[in-house]
Motif scaffolding. Sequence first.
Motif, mmCIF file in Angstrom:
data_model
loop_
_atom_site.group_PDB
_atom_site.id
_atom_site.type_symbol
_atom_site.label_atom_id
_atom_site.label_comp_id
_atom_site.label_asym_id
_atom_site.label_seq_id
_atom_site.Cartn_x
_atom_site.Cartn_y
_atom_site.Cartn_z
ATOM 1 N N THR B 213 0.834 -1.205 0.000
ATOM 2 C CA THR B 213 0.000 0.000 0.000
ATOM 3 C C THR B 213 0.865 1.248 0.000
ATOM 4 O O THR B 213 0.432 2.320 -0.376
ATOM 5 N N ALA B 214 2.134 1.118 0.429
ATOM 6 C CA ALA B 214 3.007 2.291 0.478
ATOM 7 C C ALA B 214 3.466 2.708 -0.915
ATOM 8 O O ALA B 214 3.900 3.830 -1.124
ATOM 9 N N SER B 215 3.375 1.778 -1.834
ATOM 10 C CA SER B 215 3.889 2.071 -3.175
ATOM 11 C C SER B 215 3.065 3.180 -3.838
ATOM 12 O O SER B 215 1.845 3.251 -3.674
ATOM 13 N N THR B 216 3.750 4.058 -4.566
ATOM 14 C CA THR B 216 3.009 5.099 -5.274
ATOM 15 C C THR B 216 2.662 4.631 -6.678
ATOM 16 O O THR B 216 1.971 5.334 -7.408
ATOM 17 N N ARG B 217 3.178 3.507 -7.086
ATOM 18 C CA ARG B 217 2.950 3.068 -8.459
ATOM 19 C C ARG B 217 2.257 1.710 -8.490
ATOM 20 O O ARG B 217 2.447 0.897 -7.591
ATOM 21 N N TYR B 218 1.496 1.511 -9.536
ATOM 22 C CA TYR B 218 1.031 0.146 -9.805
ATOM 23 C C TYR B 218 2.267 -0.684 -10.133
ATOM 24 O O TYR B 218 3.147 -0.242 -10.882
ATOM 25 N N ASP B 219 2.342 -1.889 -9.587
ATOM 26 C CA ASP B 219 3.553 -2.665 -9.863
ATOM 27 C C ASP B 219 3.299 -4.162 -10.004
ATOM 28 O O ASP B 219 4.227 -4.945 -10.051
ATOM 29 N N GLN B 220 2.046 -4.587 -10.050
ATOM 30 C CA GLN B 220 1.781 -6.012 -10.234
ATOM 31 C C GLN B 220 0.695 -6.202 -11.287
ATOM 32 O O GLN B 220 -0.354 -5.566 -11.223
ATOM 33 N N LEU B 221 0.979 -7.088 -12.237
ATOM 34 C CA LEU B 221 0.006 -7.337 -13.308
ATOM 35 C C LEU B 221 -0.177 -8.843 -13.433
ATOM 36 O O LEU B 221 0.800 -9.588 -13.526
ATOM 37 N N ARG B 222 -1.464 -9.264 -13.394
ATOM 38 C CA ARG B 222 -1.766 -10.696 -13.557
ATOM 39 C C ARG B 222 -2.783 -10.875 -14.667
ATOM 40 O O ARG B 222 -3.552 -9.966 -14.960
ATOM 41 N N LEU B 223 -2.765 -12.062 -15.277
ATOM 42 C CA LEU B 223 -3.658 -12.304 -16.409
ATOM 43 C C LEU B 223 -4.306 -13.684 -16.293
ATOM 44 O O LEU B 223 -3.644 -14.668 -15.954
ATOM 45 N N TRP B 224 -5.603 -13.703 -16.541
ATOM 46 C CA TRP B 224 -6.336 -14.976 -16.605
ATOM 47 C C TRP B 224 -6.943 -15.096 -17.999
ATOM 48 O O TRP B 224 -7.501 -14.127 -18.527
ATOM 49 N N ILE B 225 -6.835 -16.294 -18.594
ATOM 50 C CA ILE B 225 -7.491 -16.532 -19.875
ATOM 51 C C ILE B 225 -8.726 -17.396 -19.610
ATOM 52 O O ILE B 225 -8.633 -18.435 -18.943
ATOM 53 N N ASP B 226 -9.858 -16.975 -20.138
ATOM 54 C CA ASP B 226 -11.135 -17.657 -19.930
ATOM 55 C C ASP B 226 -11.328 -18.075 -18.456
ATOM 56 O O ASP B 226 -11.470 -19.257 -18.142
ATOM 57 N N PRO B 227 -11.279 -17.130 -17.539
ATOM 58 C CA PRO B 227 -11.342 -17.501 -16.119
ATOM 59 C C PRO B 227 -12.732 -17.965 -15.710
ATOM 60 O O PRO B 227 -13.729 -17.659 -16.385
ATOM 61 N N THR B 228 -12.779 -18.700 -14.622
ATOM 62 C CA THR B 228 -14.044 -19.025 -13.954
ATOM 63 C C THR B 228 -13.939 -18.399 -12.569
ATOM 64 O O THR B 228 -12.841 -18.044 -12.144
ATOM 65 N N PRO B 229 -15.071 -18.307 -11.850
ATOM 66 C CA PRO B 229 -15.012 -17.600 -10.567
ATOM 67 C C PRO B 229 -13.929 -18.147 -9.641
ATOM 68 O O PRO B 229 -13.346 -17.412 -8.860
ATOM 69 N N ASP B 230 -13.611 -19.430 -9.731
ATOM 70 C CA ASP B 230 -12.663 -19.963 -8.749
ATOM 71 C C ASP B 230 -11.214 -20.027 -9.260
ATOM 72 O O ASP B 230 -10.350 -20.581 -8.589
ATOM 73 N N THR B 231 -10.910 -19.479 -10.419
ATOM 74 C CA THR B 231 -9.515 -19.507 -10.874
ATOM 75 C C THR B 231 -8.728 -18.278 -10.418
ATOM 76 O O THR B 231 -7.574 -18.112 -10.802
ATOM 77 N N LEU B 232 -9.370 -17.448 -9.616
ATOM 78 C CA LEU B 232 -8.695 -16.233 -9.157
ATOM 79 C C LEU B 232 -7.293 -16.490 -8.577
ATOM 80 O O LEU B 232 -6.346 -15.782 -8.901
ATOM 81 N N PRO B 233 -7.124 -17.511 -7.722
ATOM 82 C CA PRO B 233 -5.771 -17.698 -7.153
ATOM 83 C C PRO B 233 -4.738 -18.189 -8.165
ATOM 84 O O PRO B 233 -3.562 -18.230 -7.852
ATOM 85 N N THR B 234 -5.140 -18.615 -9.325
ATOM 86 C CA THR B 234 -4.191 -19.214 -10.268
ATOM 87 C C THR B 234 -4.161 -18.477 -11.595
ATOM 88 O O THR B 234 -4.693 -18.940 -12.609
ATOM 89 N N PRO B 235 -3.567 -17.302 -11.615
ATOM 90 C CA PRO B 235 -3.478 -16.587 -12.896
ATOM 91 C C PRO B 235 -2.607 -17.343 -13.891
ATOM 92 O O PRO B 235 -1.743 -18.132 -13.489
ATOM 93 N N ASP B 236 -2.853 -17.082 -15.156
ATOM 94 C CA ASP B 236 -2.077 -17.752 -16.200
ATOM 95 C C ASP B 236 -0.728 -17.073 -16.438
ATOM 96 O O ASP B 236 0.166 -17.667 -17.023
ATOM 97 N N ALA B 237 -0.620 -15.864 -16.026
ATOM 98 C CA ALA B 237 0.670 -15.168 -16.151
ATOM 99 C C ALA B 237 0.703 -14.082 -15.098
ATOM 100 O O ALA B 237 -0.339 -13.545 -14.713
#
Lengths: 479, 1033
Positions: B213-237
Amino acid sequence: MLMNHPGNSTAIGRPGRRTLLQESALCFGTLALNAMLAAEEQHASATSAVRTAHHPATAKHIIFLFMSGGPGQTDTFDPKPVLQKLDGQRVPDSIAAQVPDIPRSGVASRLMASPFRFSKHGQSGIPVSELFPHTAQLVDELCLLRSLSHRNPVHGPAECLSLTGTSVGNRPSMGAWISWGLGSDNRNLPSFLTFLSNSTGPAPQRPGWNSGFLPAQYQGTAITGNDAIPWTAMPTADSDLQRRQQLDFLDGMNREHLQRSGNNTELAARINSFELSFRMQTAAPEVFDLSGETASTRSLYGLDNARTAEFGRHCLLARRLIERGVRCVQLRNGGWDAHGSLESNHLARAAATDQPVAALLQDLRQRGLLDDTLVVWGGEFGRTPTTEGVATGRKRGRDHSPVGYTMWLAGGGVQGGRIIGETDELGYVPVQQPLLPADLHATLLHALGLDQHRLAFAHRNRDEIPTVLGGNVIHQVFA
Amino acid sequence: MPSQDHPTHAATAAPIRSSGVLVLLMVLFGCRLCHAGSLLQDAVHPSPRIAEDLFRSQSQLPGIQRGGWKHSPVLSSILPGQLLHSEASRPGELLIHGTGGRNNPFRRELAQPLRNQPFFIRFQLCYAPQPADATSIDPEFFVLWLDRNDGGDTAVHSTNVPNIGLHVADRGPLQGQNVFMIRIGSSNVAWTSTAVKPGKTYTLVAALDKRSTASTRYDQLRLWIDPTPDTLPTPDAQISAAGPDLIRWAGFATGLKTEPTDEIRVSNLVLSRTWKDALDFSTDGSLPLRNSDGSPVDPMLANHRKVSFQTDVFPLLRQHCFDCHSSAEPHSGLRLDLREEILGYSTGLPMAVPGYSAGSRMIEVLREESPELRMPPADHAPALTKEQTLLLAAWINQGLSWDDQLLPPAPRRTSDHWAFQPVRRPHLPQINSTEWVRTPIDAFIAAAHEQHQLTPSAEADTESLARRLALTITGLPPKPEQLATLLQPDGTAWQNYTEQLLNSPHYGEHWGRHWLDLARWAESHGHQHDLPRPFAWRYRDYVIDCFNDDMPWNQFITEQIAGDEILPINDRQLIATGFLAAARISGNEMNKAIQRNEMLVDIVNMTSAALLGLTVECAQCHNHKTDPISQRDYYRLQAFFASGQPGNLALQQADSFPAEQASEWMPKATYSFYKSEADKLVRRRMFAHTPQPHTWGFCSATAAQQGVERLPVVNRDPLPWQPSASLSQQTRLLIRGDTGSPGPTVRTGWPEVLGPLPDSQRLLTRSDLARWLTSPENPLVARVWVNRIWQHHFGRGLVETSSDFGPAGSAPSHPELLDWLAVELMENNWSTRHIQRLIVNSATFRQSAEFDRSDADIDPSNQLLHRWSIRRLEAESIRDSILAVTGELNTNPVLGSVPPQTEEQLLQRTVYLYQRRSEMPEVMRLFDAPDLIGSCSRRDVSTVAQQPLFLLNSDFMQNRSRALAALIQQQAGPDSRQQILAAFERILGRQPTDSELFRSEQYLLKSRGTDDEEQLRRFCQAMFSLNEFLYVP
């Protein structure tokens, strides 16, 4: 209501009212009288009658000290202690978010503290950069405008915007508008002159002194460096007497022709223009001959110093022209474009201009001319609080920044010793009373007694006014 | 409290289903809890949606903030994304093609920038390369970016910028295949582990957040391909790297690897604060509409009974609006009696947006509180009642129903303005004084004289007439020997002399200059740097040659408008396009859409002024206020030119010059500036000097395909040439003239009021435009040209505003004569010279300038031509006449142009002096030459003190006077009377009167004996300064 402007008409064959001119054609004795009458009648003549101002004016003349290239506001008249502390850091988000999205806003670059110290001067205690020790002594005469702002970060268009109201370059300059609106108090000199010093590039921005769609006689007569008004020097083989004889011959011949041609005011005006040119040829060398100035005046303007001599001469000429009733003088000093090595650049530019500018203000004041003469100082934009590129140390410079910059006004009814507008803690964008170039234009016109909305010239089915993009008079300047 | 929905904590949090609005809000708006007001407001609309674009047609309309965006999207002018299946009710798709270069086809600014809030972004993507069955894999690049700035059509959104899309993997197991990719900057990249299947539609969801929360910049990017509600913890990249601190814009980008044949379809773009909402397609389109100040749209306006157009709306419009805003010439060019006009057909700016009354201009002006801005205007009628306004709002909300019986769609716009009517040959008028008539022109002039009881002046004396003839045809005074022939006339002396003048090469030099004024031709780009165009002079020579050949005017127009399109390609036609190419082009405009549009605007304004005599420029931003020209008309004209641009075009037969030879025709400093700029480009491999002959011309992408070769251009930051993009480019109406607000697409066409468009599905080309311009049915082109011919002989046109034949221009003084001449032109093979013979042989032209009081009282400004009106020579004629008189005029062919450094040595005609826009020859600037920015139809005549100073003091004038003095001395010997006679003959083309002789002798003798030669020089210089010499007598 529009100004009914007789200078607007150049039509051929328009019936004239000047039978007198025609009837007295062959009589040399009436020449001077005729010339004066013709000039007053104003048919496309080169001089301009002093027309009635729209409202009482606070200034009769204007001198625009145009610092082309863009002096940095944070290095000249807008000190930023926070910027000094944050040297080398990124622009804080709180300020970065307010910087408009324009090319080369520099917002992603690192902040650069000003290499110059500021100290307070005068009764007003306004801080001025150490760049301008002489001007600082007169700070109580200055009204700083610290919140000028526009969006064009390129020299050419921004200079057009600053001097003509739009960036296109096809509209009349403010000097031309004022000359057209008020004419000149001196019929022997052009009503508007522009001096170019330290010009950079092969073609400085002519629109800044051109007449656009206004008649050509209102354009600024441009004088480069040590030149004089073009063609005011007679052929070396000719004496004043010979010129007088030549003009008398010409006049007699032209009047015979005029008589054969019936009433033709255009021909009459052209006959008159030869007399005017003779007077100009006599008056101009007198103005440009500085030998009559005292040694102390010459040294006040820095004429004895190689660094200040060119701009000093232009400043002294400005005073001499104003003294003789010329309406507008513009001094364009180039080279403020400090992308790299800002410190040495601004030191050099200030060394060339500070003393002459202060001398001009002081000299105008001691001669009682400052009350009637509005003096304007500034460039087409300011410079970013950040450094440009990856230069380090003294090589650091700043990019163009039109979004927040400083100009100042003095004399001509302006209340000195005050500051209008404010930029943020880094000097990036105005946070109080942002001002457009058009606001400045409206204000200059207002000081000269001209109402921006009533100074209208009929051109291609439109009533053109100087402030085509809007603009409001900055009344606090006078209060 | 953690929540499965919050992207920052989602990956680590146990899935706990939270209940209760407050709990959710505490998480979502934790930082704002102290702000009761905003909490309350958000509680009313607890939508997690930030923004959405379903690519429906109506969502693209400007007006209110809708869908969380600030404005309508910005589309690339290189190649915009296209909306498919864009019905108002259904989500659509955005179709994107590659250009083989960097392009940002579609971008959009958020209503509120995102700073500290983590968020999800979802969109669907279908990638369809062509041909689809290609066996080898075609490497691709396509991303959605999230950035602080837009940056324009070709901006690279890379450094610190999150990209989400597809890209060829450059390492790993799928190396060489197209995979989904995320990156922040170009070095922090992650790929998915499955290849992208062509033709399949994928749902991509990405999360952008901060690791701390201290960061002033966005610094994390995650991607899901064709996600389902429960794939949130397992991004594809997933990647972590320093990103932006603030996001204001989202957009799509294609790159070098994206080809024009590739299709990428994007749909259902959503930005959301929660995972659940990002995955939920069912709520798409539910984001509440807000007014531009952010307040919700008045629900009152949305809930109204069903309104009837016939009984509710029509009577209101008729009573309150139609007085001003209906029929062909409405106030401000806005009409409400056509549904398509209400929808912004001609301006791109709808007055009502069906379904969105709150964002509709019509409702805004009805509800306006300021009496000056309100409609109907306070001084005209009372305001509508609240009920009436609500009724109209409901009508808009319910879809803007219409009744074609009551208000049928408009037929093609027509006008009864005289200049827009077809040209027909009028009968010659019946007159009494038939003996005065020399050519049919005189009959028309005499009819007006008789009607107003005017007596035409007597014929001018031979000397004046010869001078007038020579000056108006060639811009030079007659030679003494020519005058001698006329003074002993046989029957054909005048006719012979006229033909001699018309056939002289000086004719084209003089008349060509008139056309160059209209074409705003110059030898530089204009604007700040004003870099030279080294071979622009070829067009000047072309114009001069065309006049000297009496090229039929229709051919002259055709070559200039469409020379690059006419096959087979030849040099002359390519040079002719210098007419269009003379537009100014900025050298430091980084926004390429603005740089291109300024050039196109210049071309449209100039072409319309020069050929049609219309001031269309007003319609760049709004419907024309005085002429029946709509904004749509303007952009339809622009569309003719949109696929082309000026540049150096290679020639086949023309003379070739080594590159450095340009130094011979450019001003010294200009050349060295040109050279240093060229060298810079050479170092950047963007330019190469070439001896290949070329010209400064205009060519389209089609012409380039057909073989017109373009060579690189020297400009600080040149207009890019992208032929593939130009080919597929559609012209869009620019709302309020702003390149950032493209409106509907328009097809090529001319102003509706001037004639119907051919019934063709084919896109009209510039050849079609030229065909229409030169058709006998075109109401303007012939009229405008004969009027200009008239103007350049008489000093004023039959229509005084010779480039404004619209309703605000001046009416013709002799309308029938104008039409008669126009028909004469067309029926005589469009021969300019035919018209000129009719003019210069007429009794009207041959009248003396003698002033007659009683005639002057009837016709004070000589509009009816009861005498000749003298006028000052143009700048070129002043300098050229002086050179002709001194015998110094050099008539050898000019190579290129004449720069100041060789002007005094070469002494060629002024038209050949180098024309740099910012550095015009002194004599031209001094004597009112045009500014070369816009088309100039009539030069000013100013009288300034610098003119006499130039005539009496300049080196140029001293040299000329000295040369003449020497000539006179040689011819007349030392006798002062003989010298005077010779000077009068050479300079004024006549003998002196007794009094003039007396004056001259007196003057010459004043300094006689001391410096005879200098006194004779002073005498000659005074004679050159005489009004008589400087005027067409």
